[in-house]
Design an enzyme around this catalytic site. Sequence first.
Site, PDB file in Angstrom:
ATOM      1  N   MET A   1     101.489  11.205 -44.046  1.00  0.00           N
ATOM      2  CA  MET A   1     101.886  11.520 -45.417  1.00  0.00           C
ATOM      3  C   MET A   1     100.999  12.617 -45.980  1.00  0.00           C
ATOM      4  SD  MET A   1     102.409   7.661 -46.915  1.00  0.00           S
ATOM      5  CE  MET A   1     100.926   7.036 -46.112  1.00  0.00           C
TER       6      MET A   1
ATOM      7  N   GLY B   1      97.001  11.197 -49.630  1.00  0.00           N
ATOM      8  CA  GLY B   1      97.115  11.802 -48.303  1.00  0.00           C
ATOM      9  C   GLY B   1      96.639  10.828 -47.237  1.00  0.00           C
ATOM     10  N   SER B   2      97.494  10.438 -46.321  1.00  0.00           N
ATOM     11  CA  SER B   2      97.120   9.343 -45.425  1.00  0.00           C
ATOM     12  C   SER B   2      98.159   9.182 -44.319  1.00  0.00           C
ATOM     13  CB  SER B   2      97.000   8.055 -46.241  1.00  0.00           C
ATOM     14  OG  SER B   2      98.048   7.982 -47.195  1.00  0.00           O
ATOM     15  N   ARG B   3      98.135   8.012 -43.665  1.00  0.00           N
ATOM     16  CA  ARG B   3      99.021   7.770 -42.535  1.00  0.00           C
ATOM     17  C   ARG B   3      99.297   6.279 -42.395  1.00  0.00           C
ATOM     18  NH1 ARG B   3      96.573   9.306 -36.757  1.00  0.00           N
ATOM     19  NH2 ARG B   3      97.187   7.388 -35.715  1.00  0.00           N
TER      20      ARG B   3
END
Length: 231
Positions: free
Chosen positions: A102, A189-191
């Site tokens: 993301m 902001g990440s996953r």
Amino acid sequence: MSIIDSIKKNMAPIHQEGYPFIGIFALATLFLFWLAKPLGWIGVLLTCWCAYFFRDPERVTPVGEGLVVSPADGRVSQIALTAPPRELNLGNEALLRISIFMSVFDVHVNRAPVAGVISKIAYTPGKFLNADLDKASEDNERNGLVITTPMHSIGVVQIAGLIARRIVSFKREGHPLEAGERFGLIRFGSRVDVYLPAGTKPLVAEGQTALAGETVIADLSSQRTLTFRKA
């Protein structure tokens, strides 16, 4: 359809987690206007971005036996066979991992990939490396869930990114989930990784864009022998 109707249709509600941050951005914007008008307009843009970041659009989740939907909006960054995180207690055998990255422009509300019961939640502190890196799965701060269905145990891991500093979980162990139901959020902001049985058939490809709760990423009812590069 008028322009105004089109804008209303495409506007998404803001998740309640975002209001404190939007308020902070707005107050900072007023201060920037007091310092210098050009700085204030920069603050306006940043405040609009903050509201956009915390948007929480409605989604229509496909219903079907064995379907696995994306837990996050973003890009499918990797599909690979790899051992799940130890804290999930899913064993040492390699599972199919589908990773969704993301960016700061994607929706960050996470949704359950399958219907089931949260049998385990495991938070692990760690670093804040770029979430797009493979080693982020082991080194970064993360929050893992195991969703148990009548047939399988599915691992879902929220991974903090380079500028993400908070993983928010809306649910507790023992809580039932419907496919597509909201279960958490990550700032900023990440996953999200999904761990599925090794023979699961993926229905997405690396580089593809996925929508949380809508895009079908795998089919548990159609398992076969597949070959992937190990991560």
